[in-house]
Motif scaffolding. Structure first.
Motif, mmCIF file in Angstrom:
data_model
loop_
_atom_site.group_PDB
_atom_site.id
_atom_site.type_symbol
_atom_site.label_atom_id
_atom_site.label_comp_id
_atom_site.label_asym_id
_atom_site.label_seq_id
_atom_site.Cartn_x
_atom_site.Cartn_y
_atom_site.Cartn_z
ATOM 1 N N MET A 118 18.107 12.786 9.749
ATOM 2 C CA MET A 118 17.410 12.400 8.521
ATOM 3 C C MET A 118 16.315 13.407 8.172
ATOM 4 O O MET A 118 15.834 13.407 7.041
ATOM 5 N N ALA A 119 15.908 14.224 9.139
ATOM 6 C CA ALA A 119 14.907 15.258 8.900
ATOM 7 C C ALA A 119 15.208 16.427 9.830
ATOM 8 O O ALA A 119 15.823 16.259 10.890
ATOM 9 N N GLU A 120 14.757 17.616 9.426
ATOM 10 C CA GLU A 120 15.033 18.807 10.214
ATOM 11 C C GLU A 120 14.079 18.944 11.395
ATOM 12 O O GLU A 120 14.483 19.350 12.487
ATOM 13 N N THR A 121 12.817 18.634 11.190
ATOM 14 C CA THR A 121 11.809 18.778 12.238
ATOM 15 C C THR A 121 11.049 17.474 12.397
ATOM 16 O O THR A 121 11.037 16.620 11.504
ATOM 17 N N ILE A 122 10.389 17.362 13.555
ATOM 18 C CA ILE A 122 9.583 16.161 13.824
ATOM 19 C C ILE A 122 8.358 16.134 12.918
ATOM 20 O O ILE A 122 7.942 15.067 12.466
ATOM 21 N N ARG A 123 7.794 17.271 12.609
ATOM 22 C CA ARG A 123 6.622 17.310 11.731
ATOM 23 C C ARG A 123 6.973 16.819 10.324
ATOM 24 O O ARG A 123 6.229 16.047 9.713
ATOM 25 N N LEU A 124 8.123 17.260 9.814
ATOM 26 C CA LEU A 124 8.554 16.799 8.490
ATOM 27 C C LEU A 124 8.844 15.306 8.506
ATOM 28 O O LEU A 124 8.495 14.587 7.559
ATOM 29 N N ALA A 125 9.455 14.809 9.582
ATOM 30 C CA ALA A 125 9.725 13.372 9.680
ATOM 31 C C ALA A 125 8.428 12.578 9.709
ATOM 32 O O ALA A 125 8.331 11.487 9.114
ATOM 33 N N THR A 126 7.407 13.102 10.403
ATOM 34 C CA THR A 126 6.107 12.411 10.449
ATOM 35 C C THR A 126 5.485 12.324 9.062
ATOM 36 O O THR A 126 4.934 11.276 8.665
ATOM 37 N N GLN A 127 5.568 13.394 8.276
ATOM 38 C CA GLN A 127 5.030 13.362 6.909
ATOM 39 C C GLN A 127 5.765 12.346 6.044
ATOM 40 O O GLN A 127 5.148 11.610 5.271
ATOM 41 N N LEU A 128 7.100 12.276 6.164
ATOM 42 C CA LEU A 128 7.865 11.316 5.361
ATOM 43 C C LEU A 128 7.516 9.883 5.725
ATOM 44 O O LEU A 128 7.460 9.000 4.861
ATOM 45 N N ILE A 129 7.277 9.626 7.024
ATOM 46 C CA ILE A 129 6.915 8.264 7.448
ATOM 47 C C ILE A 129 5.550 7.889 6.902
ATOM 48 O O ILE A 129 5.340 6.781 6.398
ATOM 49 N N GLU A 130 4.582 8.791 6.989
ATOM 50 C CA GLU A 130 3.239 8.488 6.490
ATOM 51 C C GLU A 130 3.228 8.299 4.985
ATOM 52 O O GLU A 130 2.385 7.558 4.454
ATOM 53 N N GLN A 131 4.136 8.939 4.265
ATOM 54 C CA GLN A 131 4.217 8.774 2.805
ATOM 55 C C GLN A 131 4.981 7.530 2.391
ATOM 56 O O GLN A 131 5.064 7.234 1.199
ATOM 57 N N GLY A 132 5.582 6.771 3.331
ATOM 58 C CA GLY A 132 6.234 5.500 3.012
ATOM 59 C C GLY A 132 7.661 5.630 2.543
ATOM 60 O O GLY A 132 8.127 4.795 1.789
ATOM 61 N N HIS A 133 8.382 6.655 2.971
ATOM 62 C CA HIS A 133 9.771 6.833 2.554
ATOM 63 C C HIS A 133 10.771 6.166 3.495
ATOM 64 O O HIS A 133 11.959 6.139 3.185
ATOM 65 N N VAL A 134 10.332 5.676 4.651
ATOM 66 C CA VAL A 134 11.258 5.202 5.689
ATOM 67 C C VAL A 134 10.990 3.730 5.935
ATOM 68 O O VAL A 134 9.837 3.275 5.917
ATOM 69 N N ARG A 135 12.076 2.984 6.125
ATOM 70 C CA ARG A 135 11.958 1.576 6.515
ATOM 71 C C ARG A 135 12.887 1.317 7.696
ATOM 72 O O ARG A 135 13.938 1.928 7.834
ATOM 73 N N VAL A 136 12.459 0.391 8.543
ATOM 74 C CA VAL A 136 13.239 -0.052 9.705
ATOM 75 C C VAL A 136 13.587 -1.513 9.478
ATOM 76 O O VAL A 136 12.723 -2.380 9.509
ATOM 77 N N GLY A 137 14.848 -1.790 9.231
ATOM 78 C CA GLY A 137 15.234 -3.141 8.850
ATOM 79 C C GLY A 137 14.769 -3.426 7.437
ATOM 80 O O GLY A 137 15.084 -2.705 6.493
ATOM 81 N N ALA A 138 14.009 -4.503 7.269
ATOM 82 C CA ALA A 138 13.497 -4.875 5.946
ATOM 83 C C ALA A 138 12.063 -4.441 5.735
ATOM 84 O O ALA A 138 11.526 -4.633 4.648
ATOM 85 N N ASP A 139 11.397 -3.849 6.747
ATOM 86 C CA ASP A 139 9.983 -3.504 6.680
ATOM 87 C C ASP A 139 9.819 -1.997 6.536
ATOM 88 O O ASP A 139 10.499 -1.206 7.199
ATOM 89 N N VAL A 140 8.867 -1.589 5.683
ATOM 90 C CA VAL A 140 8.516 -0.185 5.513
ATOM 91 C C VAL A 140 7.514 0.193 6.593
ATOM 92 O O VAL A 140 6.483 -0.467 6.766
ATOM 93 N N VAL A 141 7.784 1.241 7.367
ATOM 94 C CA VAL A 141 6.942 1.674 8.490
ATOM 95 C C VAL A 141 6.198 2.938 8.064
ATOM 96 O O VAL A 141 6.797 3.907 7.598
ATOM 97 N N ARG A 142 4.876 2.918 8.245
ATOM 98 C CA ARG A 142 4.030 4.075 7.930
ATOM 99 C C ARG A 142 3.357 4.658 9.178
ATOM 100 O O ARG A 142 2.562 5.584 9.059
ATOM 101 N N ASP A 143 3.622 4.117 10.350
ATOM 102 C CA ASP A 143 3.009 4.580 11.594
ATOM 103 C C ASP A 143 4.020 5.431 12.354
ATOM 104 O O ASP A 143 5.072 4.938 12.780
ATOM 105 N N PRO A 144 3.738 6.726 12.577
ATOM 106 C CA PRO A 144 4.700 7.561 13.322
ATOM 107 C C PRO A 144 4.851 7.146 14.781
ATOM 108 O O PRO A 144 5.817 7.522 15.430
ATOM 109 N N ALA A 145 3.890 6.361 15.331
ATOM 110 C CA ALA A 145 3.957 5.948 16.722
ATOM 111 C C ALA A 145 4.858 4.738 16.936
ATOM 112 O O ALA A 145 4.899 4.191 18.036
ATOM 113 N N PHE A 146 5.572 4.304 15.904
ATOM 114 C CA PHE A 146 6.455 3.144 16.033
ATOM 115 C C PHE A 146 7.608 3.475 16.981
ATOM 116 O O PHE A 146 8.306 4.473 16.816
#
Length: 727
Positions: A118-146
């Motif tokens: 879903m992302a090329e690097t871990i840093r890019l994935a962390t930015q996408l999570i903090e910006q609210g683009h990713v959800r796990v199940g029905a909940d939107v996750v903004r914490d990269p430590a999930f």
């Protein structure tokens, strides 16, 4: 040598430059950099947890091998670590010694996104999570430590409203097209290589076509039977409609005198409206004259353009001749330029004609809407505004006719008996529309364009909700005691307009209780304005009066709600002004397609609601046998949950914006009822895991109160099921 600064001295105290390679601080920095840990506390917590796991495994290994506690504790620890994804299997206790801080870091959400591509690097994935683009199940996750467990790995996806998700879908569609092209090319190459087996393939194709022909013949026979059954049903409906028309004709014969008065009023109304119609026609004629003048001007311009083009062509020809004399090199280019000019002129003429045709089509639609609005106003004044007590009497009406038509008249065909029967239907409509879409306050707000024939004070009309509104009257009764005293007893009499004889009384000895019973959930607006729910109530009442064979059935208010909301909140003022009439005719058109769902005598037929439920159950059995068997074992019949889904077109399962989005896809499909079944099937499959694990009561609550889900996910799944079935 310069003097060290404060922060340099502080760093020099912390770092040992002699044994820095053997220090653990270097390992910590490497892990934090590799997995993009922004907080050192996360690494410390992971390190502490891993050390605790290793110590716990060592203590368990120190116990006797045959000890039951060791067996149970080992199983629980391995199951927990395996479900978290920290160990690959749950068969060996020695795997616990390999659990480190890196094991926890590899279960973080950014790392899982990189593994899932879903992302090329871990840093890019962390930015996408903090910006609210990713959800796990029905909940939107903004914490990269999930930390993502094994069960949640398949539910990591993009958010429904994310722009990245739209780009991924577009890329997948383009990739699928390329793959299909490659597959077709591979098939052609395979056919060229396998030329020896060509005859066998042809024989198999012929046999397959014979089988398909037999299946098509069977399908055609079933379709013919279905059409015969539908013809019988339509014939029965035609007979019922004929009987209704005959009853209406008999009623009109009995009311000849009243019809004459109505015709006179209609004539007066038409005389008034004739002036307006004449003005409208004049305006239309003037518009057409203007359009004709514009068309004439366009033709004149075109002719002038052609004359100019002829001159230009003549000059071009002369220039070409001169050019030919000089060299003749650019002759071909000149001809091509002339042809391009002619093509452009033809395109412009086609656009002009197309604009004129579009204008005429729009004018035809507007004229049709004007006719429908005038028709609804006339019907509304006849059925809603004109009441038995408010009808005017002519000079030629005798006193005997007035005495026969009164509230206590027992004749079933009298106006007052019809009025009381209408109030029974109106009471149910009034209860339903007051609780329409309780999660929003739109239907309790005042309408921007109230009906003038209803809210005018000078006409003395009674609104629909006032006909069934409860009212309280004070009364006193005198009770004499045996000792000669007198006691006054106060009571409250509650009256209602819904009676068979004019009024119905209920006596309450407690005045506070009667006053509390008189309170309503929604207080009507003052005279001169009306709420949106009053408009919906008037539409449903008129529909019930014009369709006596079907009448009003509970649930129609849930269907008309989204239609009226969409038209009454349109950005165009013209659409909002005539939202009532447009809603009435849209609702009538929709009910003509789903009216069989609300007729009880047709429930067990193929066109009834039970036939639609049976199709859903059969499709679920063919698509997911395990889920169908699970629901059958629990005796959870599809009528328990799908009756409301199919009857109300999912209008009570989701919020109003989601219902409007689902209806957009539903009405855009020609086979809309088959697509409705696909949507219901997708809803069942998306909650399959919960249904397989839950018992009867849990599954019943889950399906009757469907969890909040992104409607784009449901529609995508429904389209996938439909495509798989058609392929």
């Amino acid at each position: 040598m310069r003097k060290l600064k404060f922060h340099e001295k502080k760093l020099l105290k912390k770092v040992d430059f002699i044994s820095w390679e053997a220090d653990n601080n270097l390992q910590e920095v490497k892990i934090m950099k590799r997995y993009c840990l922004k907080k050192r506390e996360d690494y410390t917590a992971y390190n502490h947890l891993s050390r605790h796991v290793r110590e716990l495994a060592r203590k368990i290994r120190d116990l006797e091998p045959a000890d039951p506690f060791r067996v149970e504790a080992s199983a629980q620890l391995l199951q927990k670590l395996y479900s978290m994804g920290l160990i690959p299997t749950k068969n060996d206790l020695n795997l616990c010694d390999r659990v480190t801080a890196s094991s926890f870091c590899r279960r973080r959400l950014p790392v899982i996104m990189v593994k899932s591509r879903m992302a090329e690097t871990i840093r890019l994935a962390t930015q996408l999570i903090e910006q609210g683009h990713v959800r796990v199940g029905a909940d939107v996750v903004r914490d990269p430590a999930f930390l993502v467990t094994r069960n949640l790995e398949d539910f990591v996806t993009w958010r429904g409203t994310s722009a990245i998700r739209q780009r991924v879908l577009e890329y997948n569609e383009m990739k699928e097209g390329v793959n299909e092209q490659r597959v077709k090319g591979g098939v052609n190459e395979q056919r060229v290589k396998e030329g020896v087996n060509e005859k066998r393939v042809k024989r198999g194709v012929k046999e397959q076509r014979v089988k398909e022909g037999v299946n098509e013949q069977r399908v055609k026979e079933r379709v013919n039977k279905q059409r015969v059954n539908e013809g019988v049903i339509e014939q029965r409906e035609g007979v019922n409609e004929q009987r209704v028309k005959e009853g209406v004709n008999e009623q009109r014969v009995k009311r000849g005198v009243k019809e004459q008065r109505v015709k006179e009023r209609v004539k007066e109304q038409r005389v008034k409206e004739g002036v307006n119609e004449q003005r409208v026609k004049r305006g239309v004629k003037e518009q057409r004259v203007k359009e004709g003048v514009n068309e004439q001007r366009v033709e004149e311009r075109v002719n002038k353009q052609r004359v100019n083009e002829g001159v230009i062509e003549q000059r071009v020809k002369e220039g070409v001749n001169e050019q030919r004399v000089k060299g003749g090199v650019n002759e071909q280019r000149v001809k091509e330029g002339v042809n391009e000019q002619r093509v452009k002129e033809g395109v412009n003429e086609q656009r002009v004609k197309g604009g004129v045709n579009e204008q005429r089509v729009k004018e035809g639609v507007n004229e049709q809407r004007v006719v429908e609005r005038e028709l609804l106003i006339f019907v509304s004044e006849d059925l809603v505004v004109q009441l038995p007590g408010n009808r005017g009497s002519g000079e030629d009406e005798s006193a005997s006719d007035c005495s026969q038509d009164h509230p206590l008249n027992p004749e079933p065909d009298s106006d007052w008996q019809t009025f009381f029967r209408d109030n029974e239907v109106l009471l149910q409509i009034d209860k339903d529309v007051r609780r329409l879409c309780p999660d929003i306050c739109f239907f309790q707000r005042a309408s921007e364009f109230p009906a003038s024939a209803v809210v005018r004070e000078d006409r003395g009309t009674t609104r629909l909700h006032q006909r069934v509104q409860m009212s309280a009257l004070k009364a006193t009764s005198v009770v004499r005691k045996s000792v000669g005293g007198t006691m006054w007893r106060w009571s409250v009499v509650t009256t209602s307009a819904l009676t068979n004889g004019g009024c119905c009384c209920q006596v309450h000895s407690n005045h506070q209780r009667a006053r509390h019973a008189n309170e309503e959930d929604y207080i009507p607006l003052p005279v001169g304005s009306e709420a949106h729910w009053e408009v919906v109530e008037r539409i449903l009442f008129i529909y019930a009066k014009l369709n006596p064979g079907q009448g009003y059935v509970q649930g129609m208010n849930e269907i008309i709600g989204p239609i009226y909301y969409t038209l009454a909140t349109d950005p165009d003022v013209a659409w909002r002004e005539h939202a009532e009439s447009d809603t009435f005719f849209c609702f009538t058109q929709l009910m003509s397609e789903i009216r069989d769902f609300f007729i009880k005598s047709l429930d067990r037929t193929s066109v009834g609601i039970l036939g639609l439920i049976h199709r859903l159950d059969t499709l679920l059995k063919n698509t997911d046998m395990a889920l169908w068997s699970r629901l059958n074992e629990q005796e959870l019949k599809p009528q328990f949950y799908s009756f409301r889904w199919l009857t109300l077109l999912l209008s009570q399962e989701f919020s109003l914006p989601d219902v409007i989005r689902i209806w957009d896809s539903l009405f855009a499909d020609e086979a809309r009822f088959q697509f409705l079944i696909d949507v219901c099937l997708a809803m069942l499959i998306l909650v399959k895991e919960q249904l397989m694990e839950g018992d009867f009561s849990h599954n019943m609550k889950l399906l009757q109160n469907y969890p909040c889900t992104d409607v784009f996910t449901i529609l995508s799944k429904a389209m996938e099921l439909s495509a798989n079935r058609n392929s």
